[in-house]
Design a protein around this motif. Structure first.
Motif, PDB file in Angstrom:
ATOM      1  N   GLU A 154       0.782  -1.212  -0.087  1.00  0.00           N
ATOM      2  CA  GLU A 154      -0.083  -0.075   0.153  1.00  0.00           C
ATOM      3  C   GLU A 154       0.778   1.198   0.104  1.00  0.00           C
ATOM      4  OE1 GLU A 154      -2.520  -0.305   3.366  1.00  0.00           O
ATOM      5  OE2 GLU A 154      -3.371  -2.035   2.704  1.00  0.00           O
ATOM      6  N   ASN A 155       1.931   1.166   0.626  1.00  0.00           N
ATOM      7  CA  ASN A 155       2.886   2.370   0.768  1.00  0.00           C
ATOM      8  C   ASN A 155       4.459   2.002   0.492  1.00  0.00           C
ATOM      9  OD1 ASN A 155       0.746   4.756   1.558  1.00  0.00           O
ATOM     10  ND2 ASN A 155       0.392   3.058   2.804  1.00  0.00           N
ATOM     11  N   TRP A 156       5.186   2.976   0.585  1.00  0.00           N
ATOM     12  CA  TRP A 156       6.595   2.711   0.680  1.00  0.00           C
ATOM     13  C   TRP A 156       6.918   2.156   1.951  1.00  0.00           C
ATOM     14  CZ3 TRP A 156       9.989   1.943  -3.402  1.00  0.00           C
ATOM     15  CH2 TRP A 156       9.625   2.397  -4.539  1.00  0.00           C
ATOM     16  N   SER A 157       7.657   0.939   2.404  1.00  0.00           N
ATOM     17  CA  SER A 157       8.040   0.652   3.672  1.00  0.00           C
ATOM     18  C   SER A 157       9.509   1.017   3.780  1.00  0.00           C
ATOM     19  CB  SER A 157       7.564  -0.820   3.672  1.00  0.00           C
ATOM     20  OG  SER A 157       8.013  -1.523   5.113  1.00  0.00           O
ATOM     21  N   ASN A 158       9.805   1.788   4.557  1.00  0.00           N
ATOM     22  CA  ASN A 158      11.203   2.236   5.007  1.00  0.00           C
ATOM     23  C   ASN A 158      11.612   1.723   6.315  1.00  0.00           C
ATOM     24  OD1 ASN A 158      10.695   3.928   2.708  1.00  0.00           O
ATOM     25  ND2 ASN A 158       9.651   5.529   3.735  1.00  0.00           N
ATOM     26  N   ARG A 159      13.068   1.671   6.116  1.00  0.00           N
ATOM     27  CA  ARG A 159      13.873   1.303   7.423  1.00  0.00           C
ATOM     28  C   ARG A 159      15.076   1.948   7.430  1.00  0.00           C
ATOM     29  NH1 ARG A 159      15.646  -4.650   9.469  1.00  0.00           N
ATOM     30  NH2 ARG A 159      13.477  -5.217   8.450  1.00  0.00           N
TER      31      ARG A 159
END
Length: 331
Positions: A154-159
């Motif tokens: 659904e969205n960019w997943s950042n770490r």
């Protein structure tokens, strides 16, 4: 020599495929070997899990949750590599990851060996054949990762992560990773993007972007096309690769991967450096903890005027985790 090697590869894969289609059990080991392996695996797997959870409880304090999934593992490997013109090499490898989901759900400590930034060029990573002189056994890292609680569908997943490489002098690092997964229309195709920017004090910046489009062809077959671009300040060369691969699960314990791979480098003077064909057979020898790989390859390298060169990797790996993972190729 080439003809004998080709016949040996073909014969080996044929025998393995026949074995893979036979009546399946949980193990290929004889009873006496299984009686030795199982207690050893259970003891070491429990030790890995308990050690990581004890460290996690120390750092987590009142936030520690014993029910949280722990992805710590220890992997022991033995492999033999051969490439025509280069001879035979062998190596014993130890890789590990200590996962510490402490403090809160999105903040966790991670201790791991061989971070991706230190695993060599795309040529090294693409074939899965790292030679002895390309391995650095002082690449363990200790860091803290902050994860966004987002679904990458659904969205960019950042770490965002930071820490040190555990060697003298200590080597601080900072890393940013972003991932996204799209469904293409109403069909079976999916597009996945993985992007990473890193800085290590002793080696400078590195960047990597990978775009993976694929679809299942049937219940047991999956088609993928992978484009990767990588730049490392230490090498100061832009590398890129194109991979087409067909993954085929033969049964619950065996899988095959057929790959066509092209590697290139440079921006100002782009050139292809290697084309090769690869087949990888992976067999679960014993209950999801002991695996064998047979990886024949045929290379066409620029440095030898694209003359064909055979290569072969034989690998045996043993995984230690409390929870057994039977995922061979991730499809």
């Amino acid at each position: 020599m080439r003809q004998l090697f080709a016949l040996a590869c073909l014969g080996t894969l044929t025998l393995l495929a026949v074995q893979a289609n036979a009546e399946e059990e949980d193990s290929d080991l004889p009873d006496w070997a299984e009686e030795q392996v199982e207690p050893f695996r259970a003891n070491v797997g429990n030790w890995v899990d308990n050690t990581s959870r004890n460290i996690d409880s120390f750092f987590g304090g009142e936030h520690y949750d014993n029910s949280v999934n722990n992805e710590s593992y220890l992997r022991l490997g033995q492999e033999i590599d051969w490439m025509e013109g280069d001879g035979v090499g062998g190596d014993v490898s130890v890789r590990y990851r200590i996962d510490l989901p402490t403090t809160e759900e999105r903040l966790r400590l991670v201790i791991e060996s061989d971070p991706e930034e230190t695993q060599g060029t795309l040529a090294d990573q693409g074939s899965g054949r790292l030679y002895n002189d390309q391995r650095n056994r002082r690449n363990s890292t200790f860091g803290l990762d902050w994860l966004e609680s987002r679904d990458k569908r659904e969205n960019w997943s950042n770490r965002i992560g930071a820490g040190v490489r555990l060697r003298l002098p200590l080597d601080p690092y900072v890393r940013f990773t972003s991932e996204r997964l799209w469904d293409i229309g109403d069909g079976p195709w999916q597009l996945e993007s993985f992007n990473r920017l890193s800085w290590f004090n002793n080696e400078g910046y590195s960047a990597r972007t990978e775009w993976d489009i694929g679809r299942p062809l049937s219940e047991n077959r999956h088609l993928r096309f992978i484009s990767t671009v990588q730049w490392r300040e230490e090498e100061d060369t832009l590398e890129y690769s194109e991979i087409a691969e067909l993954n085929q699960r033969l049964n619950k314990r065996s899988a095959l991967r057929y790959s066509v791979i092209a590697l290139g480098e440079s921006v100002s003077n782009p050139r292809m450096t290697n084309y090769y064909l690869q087949t990888r057979y992976r067999r679960d020898i014993h209950k999801g903890i002991l695996f064998a790989d047979v990886i024949p390859e045929l290379h066409f390298q620029r440095e030898v005027s694209y003359d064909p060169r055979w290569a072969m990797t034989l690998r045996l790996e043993m995984y230690f985790q409390r929870e057994i993972n039977r995922d061979y190729f991730g499809f």
